[in-house]
Structure formats: C-alpha cells, structure tokens
Design a protein around this motif. Structure first.
Motif, PDB file in Angstrom:
ATOM      1  N   GLY A  18       0.829  -1.215   0.000  1.00 53.86           N
ATOM      2  CA  GLY A  18       0.000   0.000   0.000  1.00 53.86           C
ATOM      3  C   GLY A  18       0.859   1.260   0.000  1.00 53.86           C
ATOM      4  O   GLY A  18       0.563   2.230  -0.702  1.00 53.86           O
ATOM      5  N   VAL A  19       1.951   1.246   0.770  1.00 52.66           N
ATOM      6  CA  VAL A  19       2.851   2.414   0.800  1.00 52.66           C
ATOM      7  C   VAL A  19       3.479   2.609  -0.579  1.00 52.66           C
ATOM      8  O   VAL A  19       3.527   3.737  -1.110  1.00 52.66           O
ATOM      9  N   PHE A  20       3.973   1.525  -1.170  1.00 53.82           N
ATOM     10  CA  PHE A  20       4.569   1.659  -2.512  1.00 53.82           C
ATOM     11  C   PHE A  20       3.554   2.269  -3.482  1.00 53.82           C
ATOM     12  O   PHE A  20       3.875   3.168  -4.254  1.00 53.82           O
ATOM     13  N   ALA A  21       2.314   1.759  -3.429  1.00 52.75           N
ATOM     14  CA  ALA A  21       1.290   2.245  -4.363  1.00 52.75           C
ATOM     15  C   ALA A  21       1.009   3.731  -4.118  1.00 52.75           C
ATOM     16  O   ALA A  21       0.905   4.518  -5.060  1.00 52.75           O
ATOM     17  N   GLU A  22       0.937   4.113  -2.821  1.00 51.52           N
ATOM     18  CA  GLU A  22       0.631   5.503  -2.478  1.00 51.52           C
ATOM     19  C   GLU A  22       1.654   6.470  -3.086  1.00 51.52           C
ATOM     20  O   GLU A  22       1.317   7.572  -3.520  1.00 51.52           O
ATOM     21  N   TYR A  23       2.931   6.040  -3.130  1.00 49.75           N
ATOM     22  CA  TYR A  23       3.971   6.943  -3.638  1.00 49.75           C
ATOM     23  C   TYR A  23       4.338   6.663  -5.100  1.00 49.75           C
ATOM     24  O   TYR A  23       5.344   7.166  -5.606  1.00 49.75           O
TER      25      TYR A  23
ATOM     26  N   VAL B  68       5.376   3.884  -6.560  1.00 49.08           N
ATOM     27  CA  VAL B  68       6.533   3.020  -6.819  1.00 49.08           C
ATOM     28  C   VAL B  68       6.011   1.617  -7.133  1.00 49.08           C
ATOM     29  O   VAL B  68       5.394   0.964  -6.280  1.00 49.08           O
ATOM     30  N   SER B  69       6.279   1.167  -8.356  1.00 49.40           N
ATOM     31  CA  SER B  69       5.759  -0.133  -8.757  1.00 49.40           C
ATOM     32  C   SER B  69       6.781  -1.237  -8.429  1.00 49.40           C
ATOM     33  O   SER B  69       7.983  -1.053  -8.629  1.00 49.40           O
ATOM     34  N   VAL B  70       6.287  -2.355  -7.897  1.00 49.24           N
ATOM     35  CA  VAL B  70       7.192  -3.455  -7.514  1.00 49.24           C
ATOM     36  C   VAL B  70       7.417  -4.371  -8.711  1.00 49.24           C
ATOM     37  O   VAL B  70       6.474  -4.806  -9.360  1.00 49.24           O
ATOM     38  N   HIS B  71       8.682  -4.628  -9.000  1.00 51.16           N
ATOM     39  CA  HIS B  71       9.036  -5.512 -10.120  1.00 51.16           C
ATOM     40  C   HIS B  71       9.118  -6.969  -9.639  1.00 51.16           C
ATOM     41  O   HIS B  71       8.581  -7.872 -10.244  1.00 51.16           O
TER      42      HIS B  71
ATOM     43  N   PHE C 287      12.724  -6.435  -2.165  1.00 48.35           N
ATOM     44  CA  PHE C 287      11.974  -5.925  -3.309  1.00 48.35           C
ATOM     45  C   PHE C 287      12.935  -5.408  -4.367  1.00 48.35           C
ATOM     46  O   PHE C 287      13.957  -4.806  -4.029  1.00 48.35           O
ATOM     47  N   ILE C 288      12.581  -5.625  -5.617  1.00 47.93           N
ATOM     48  CA  ILE C 288      13.198  -4.835  -6.689  1.00 47.93           C
ATOM     49  C   ILE C 288      12.049  -4.045  -7.309  1.00 47.93           C
ATOM     50  O   ILE C 288      11.002  -4.622  -7.638  1.00 47.93           O
ATOM     51  N   THR C 289      12.242  -2.727  -7.410  1.00 47.50           N
ATOM     52  CA  THR C 289      11.160  -1.894  -7.948  1.00 47.50           C
ATOM     53  C   THR C 289      11.326  -1.753  -9.465  1.00 47.50           C
ATOM     54  O   THR C 289      12.401  -1.993 -10.006  1.00 47.50           O
ATOM     55  N   ASP C 290      10.251  -1.327 -10.107  1.00 43.40           N
ATOM     56  CA  ASP C 290      10.384  -0.873 -11.494  1.00 43.40           C
ATOM     57  C   ASP C 290      11.074   0.486 -11.445  1.00 43.40           C
ATOM     58  O   ASP C 290      11.297   1.034 -10.355  1.00 43.40           O
ATOM     59  N   THR C 291      11.383   1.037 -12.596  1.00 46.28           N
ATOM     60  CA  THR C 291      12.022   2.359 -12.612  1.00 46.28           C
ATOM     61  C   THR C 291      11.120   3.368 -11.911  1.00 46.28           C
ATOM     62  O   THR C 291       9.921   3.451 -12.190  1.00 46.28           O
ATOM     63  N   ALA C 292      11.711   4.080 -10.958  1.00 42.42           N
ATOM     64  CA  ALA C 292      10.924   5.033 -10.172  1.00 42.42           C
ATOM     65  C   ALA C 292      11.742   6.302  -9.985  1.00 42.42           C
ATOM     66  O   ALA C 292      12.971   6.299 -10.122  1.00 42.42           O
ATOM     67  N   ARG C 293      11.049   7.375  -9.649  1.00 40.64           N
ATOM     68  CA  ARG C 293      11.725   8.640  -9.386  1.00 40.64           C
ATOM     69  C   ARG C 293      12.350   8.553  -7.996  1.00 40.64           C
ATOM     70  O   ARG C 293      11.742   8.010  -7.058  1.00 40.64           O
TER      71      ARG C 293
ATOM     72  N   SER D 224      10.199   9.734  -5.123  1.00 34.91           N
ATOM     73  CA  SER D 224       9.099   8.837  -4.747  1.00 34.91           C
ATOM     74  C   SER D 224       9.625   7.713  -3.861  1.00 34.91           C
ATOM     75  O   SER D 224       8.988   7.331  -2.871  1.00 34.91           O
ATOM     76  N   VAL D 225      10.805   7.184  -4.213  1.00 33.48           N
ATOM     77  CA  VAL D 225      11.363   6.079  -3.419  1.00 33.48           C
ATOM     78  C   VAL D 225      11.747   6.575  -2.027  1.00 33.48           C
ATOM     79  O   VAL D 225      11.458   5.913  -1.021  1.00 33.48           O
ATOM     80  N   GLN D 226      12.360   7.767  -1.956  1.00 31.87           N
ATOM     81  CA  GLN D 226      12.756   8.293  -0.634  1.00 31.87           C
ATOM     82  C   GLN D 226      11.503   8.545   0.223  1.00 31.87           C
ATOM     83  O   GLN D 226      11.504   8.240   1.420  1.00 31.87           O
ATOM     84  N   ASN D 227      10.448   9.072  -0.387  1.00 36.55           N
ATOM     85  CA  ASN D 227       9.204   9.306   0.367  1.00 36.55           C
ATOM     86  C   ASN D 227       8.595   7.986   0.834  1.00 36.55           C
ATOM     87  O   ASN D 227       8.125   7.869   1.971  1.00 36.55           O
ATOM     88  N   ALA D 228       8.602   6.989  -0.044  1.00 39.83           N
ATOM     89  CA  ALA D 228       8.058   5.675   0.328  1.00 39.83           C
ATOM     90  C   ALA D 228       8.869   5.079   1.479  1.00 39.83           C
ATOM     91  O   ALA D 228       8.311   4.505   2.427  1.00 39.83           O
ATOM     92  N   LEU D 229      10.207   5.274   1.433  1.00 38.63           N
ATOM     93  CA  LEU D 229      11.055   4.728   2.504  1.00 38.63           C
ATOM     94  C   LEU D 229      10.736   5.392   3.837  1.00 38.63           C
ATOM     95  O   LEU D 229      10.683   4.729   4.883  1.00 38.63           O
TER      96      LEU D 229
END
Ligand code: HSE
Length: 432
Positions: free
Chosen positions: A370-375, A377-380, A398-404, A407-412
């Motif tokens: 849910g956190v990944f989706a909120e920001y 960040v798509s999960v690969h 997790f390995i994510t798809d290409t993300a900004r 967005s990743v720092q906010n999700a973290l």
C-alpha cells in the motif's frame, strides 16, 4: 631522428615503471615513431634512501626541482608523485616554464583542471593525462579522439580496482566486508588507509575527468554524488546473487537531452547479463554509449606499475610528436562548472533494491504494498526469506520498477514509520 629530453618527478611505482618502459621499448619507439626519448633527470626526495635508485645512473637523480625547471633541454615533465601537494605546484611551474606535462594524477587534475589548463594555454605547453583514469586502459584518447563523432549519453565504469577486488572476493567467497578488507590490506591490494578507495573518492576524481570529457562540460567533484562500499553486506550480496544480480561500485554519468547531467558513484546492482558484471578482481572497465557507435566497453588493468606506465609513455610519445602551440586542449561548453546543468537528485530515475526486516504476520505485505502504491513506486519482484521464528520476523527483498528518486525516498520514510517494519537494511540502485 628527433631527440626529446624528459624529466620524471617521483620514482615510486609509476615513475620507475615509466623509466622501465622507456628503457625496454626504446628501440621500438625509435623505429615506429622516429623518436628518441631520453630521461635526463629524475626528481626524488632522498638521494640515499629512495626506492629504485639502482635503475638509473646516479647523475640522473636530483632533489632540487629548479635543476629541471632551469634545464632548457627538458621539454616534457612527467609527474608521478600523486596527490595535490606538491604535485600541483610542480605541474604549474613546469607549464609556466613552457614545458609539457604528462601526469597520472587524477586528484590534482579533477580538483585544479581549469588552473592547470589555463597555465598550459598561456605558454602553448601540453597537458596530458591518459593514465589518470583506468590505468593502462586507453580511455582518455578514445573519448577525445576516437569517439568524437558521437554524442555520448552515458559513461558507466568500474574504475577502482581495490573496491572491485573486495566486492569480487565477497561475492565469490560469501565473506563480510571488514574481513575481506583486512585480508586485502595484508596482501597489499588495499592501502593501510583505504578511505580514498572504499569511500568512493578515487572514483569521484576519475568520474569528474571522464564525465567532463564525455559531456563537454566541466563536472566538478563537489557535484558528484558519492557512496562507498563499506555498508555492502554479505546478506546484500547473497540476495543479489539469488536474484541474478552482481553488486559493483559504479561510477555513472548520464546526459539527458542536451545539458541535463547526472553524475554519481555508488554500489549498484547489475544483472549478471551486463558486461560490467563479469569484470572481476582488480580489473577496471568503462562502458560508454554514443549515438553513432552505440555501446562500447574498454577493459583492462586499472593500476599497477607497467599498465600505468603504458598509458603515461603513450602520452609522452604523443606530446613529443606535437609541436609547441599545437597541443590539444579541452573544449568545455562551460569552462567553470555549471550547477544548473545538473539534474536534481530528486528527479533521478532508477530501479531500486530494498531489503527490510518486518514482522512475520498476516497483512504486513499488503501494508507495505500500500505504501509503494501511495507513492507511485511499482514493484518488479519480491522475495521473502529468512523467517526467524524466534523473534517473529521475516526478511523481504523488493526490486522496484524504474521510479523517481523522490518517490522512493518518500516511500522509505513512510515504510520506516510503519510499526510492522523493523528495519530497512539496505537500499541500492539497480542499473539495467
Ligand atoms: N587506487 C586505485 C585503484 C588505483 O584501486 O584502482 C589508482 O588509481
């Protein structure tokens, strides 16, 4: 036949290597290049206890730099001291005296390039530095000459042998960073003070030179993002292996559109199919992408007496064949750094590897997803392992798809605030 008289500053590993190659290959150079290269003087600190003094006739050595500067016969000064002081002063004084300088010194060049180049231009002297990046790998002239038809969009390199040796050992033997570093120090592969290598500074100096040439823009070391390898754990390497990746300390330069640059040095996960992932031990390699040539990789020994001397002597040959006033200089679009050309870190895009310890309970995965989706960040891919029954935790990778990056720092940040997330153990960028 043209005779060129040379002085070597410093007679340690590189300086004595240069002398050795000039002696060993003098006939070859004479025959092929019609050049007689002769070492007239060698500057050392100590005439009694210096290393390698038996290699050259005693009258060659001096401890007084003025002997070299005042010698009108010496036209090329080869700086093999390393570091900024006194190398910078010696290089400047040689250039001001109209002598061409050949150097292997990435630190002085990356920190003081504009000053050195200005001094060279004022007297028409040459400034050559093939050995400053990648040791024996012919990368500088490849970029400056052989790839000039291209608009280069990417430079990616393993340009530090010490860290590549350590990461290779950790990967092959499943051992921890500290243990492998100690062993590398005992064997002489890593310095007693390893910080310049393991903290990524050596890569930063070299990337500053590579990116400046590749992108025709002066890339200052202060503008390069840096992370060393000390936080890479045996667990990260084991997880990367399971997922089909290798962890390397990469120096990365990217150009988007015409002017937006991204320059960074950090441990990176590479798929095992990438050519850089098979560069092992102390070897270096530089992977370049140009709009005409496509991908190119140059591979070889990034350090060592004779490989480094190979690059230095090639500079000496080019310098000796070039008339004073005809030496090539850099053609940067911005002579003195242009931070507005830098892509803001929050706008970098990459896939990410994230390893975290979480509560092993129903619903945890959906909260994290849910956190990944909120920001955005798509999960690969996702791997769960190491359920620890004793403390009720599990490890999620997790390995994510290409993300900004933002967005990743906010999700973290949001993940760290979740009570079910015990620890974010590692965050690493992935290059494809
Ligand atoms: N310390 C460097 C390395 C070699 O480990 O690759 C000199 O640039």
């Amino acid at each position: 036949m043209k005779t060129t008289k040379i002085a070597i500053l410093g007679f340690g590993t590189v300086g004595s290597g240069v002398y050795t190659v000039l002696q060993q290959n003098s006939e070859l150079i004479r025959h092929r290049q019609l050049l007689d290269l002769s070492v007239k003087r060698v500057l050392v600190r100590d005439l009694l206890h210096g290393r390698n003094l038996a290699l050259a006739p005693m009258e060659t050595f001096t401890t007084d730099y003025a002997d070299i500067l005042a010698d009108g016969e010496i036209s090329i000064v080869v700086e093999c001291i390393g570091g900024v002081n006194p190398a910078k002063d010696y290089i400047l004084r040689a250039l001001q005296a109209g002598k061409t300088v050949v150097t292997a010194n990435k630190e002085v060049l990356s920190k003081h390039w504009p000053d050195l180049e200005r001094a060279a231009k004022e007297t028409g002297a040459g400034l050559y530095f093939e050995a400053s990046v990648g040791g024996g790998i012919p990368i500088i002239r490849a970029l400056n000459d052989s790839m000039q038809a291209n608009n280069i969009s990417r430079v990616m390199g393993i340009i530090n042998g010490t860290t590549n040796y350590i990461l290779t050992k950790m990967t092959n033997e499943g051992r921890a960073y500290e243990e492998v570093l100690k062993e590398a120090q005992a064997l002489g592969y890593a310095e007693a003070d390893p910080s310049a290598d393991v903290d990524g500074w050596d890569c930063v100096y070299k990337l500053s030179i590579l990116a400046s040439i590749a992108f025709h823009a002066r890339v200052n070391i202060e503008n390069i993002y840096r992370e060393g390898i000390s936080k890479v754990s045996a667990e990260d390497i084991a997880a990367a292996k399971e997922l089909g990746y290798t962890i390397k300390l990469l120096a990365i330069g990217k150009k988007q559109d015409e002017k937006l640059l991204e320059v960074r040095v950090h441990p990176t996960m590479l798929p095992n199919s990438h050519p850089l992932s098979s560069v092992s031990g102390p070897f270096n390699a530089i992977f370049l992408t140009g709009n005409a040539v496509d991908d190119i990789m140059l591979y070889g020994r990034g350090a060592g007496m004779l490989p480094t001397a190979s690059a230095v002597v090639s500079d000496v040959i080019v310098a000796a064949k070039t008339a004073k006033g005809a030496h090539p200089y850099m053609t940067f679009n911005n002579e003195f750094d242009a931070p507005q050309w830098l892509k803001n870190q929050k706008d970098w895009t990459s896939s990410y590897f994230l390893r975290m310890e979480v509560d092993d309970e129903l619903g945890v995965l959906s909260k994290i997803a849910g956190v990944f989706a909120e920001y955005g960040v798509s999960v690969h891919s996702l791997m769960q392992k190491n359920e620890n029954k004793a403390n009720g935790s599990a490890e999620l990778i997790f390995i994510t798809d290409t993300a900004r990056e933002l967005s990743v720092q906010n999700a973290l940040c949001a993940l760290r605030a979740l009570p079910c997330v015990r620890e974010i153990k590692s965050v690493m960028r992935v290059e494809e």
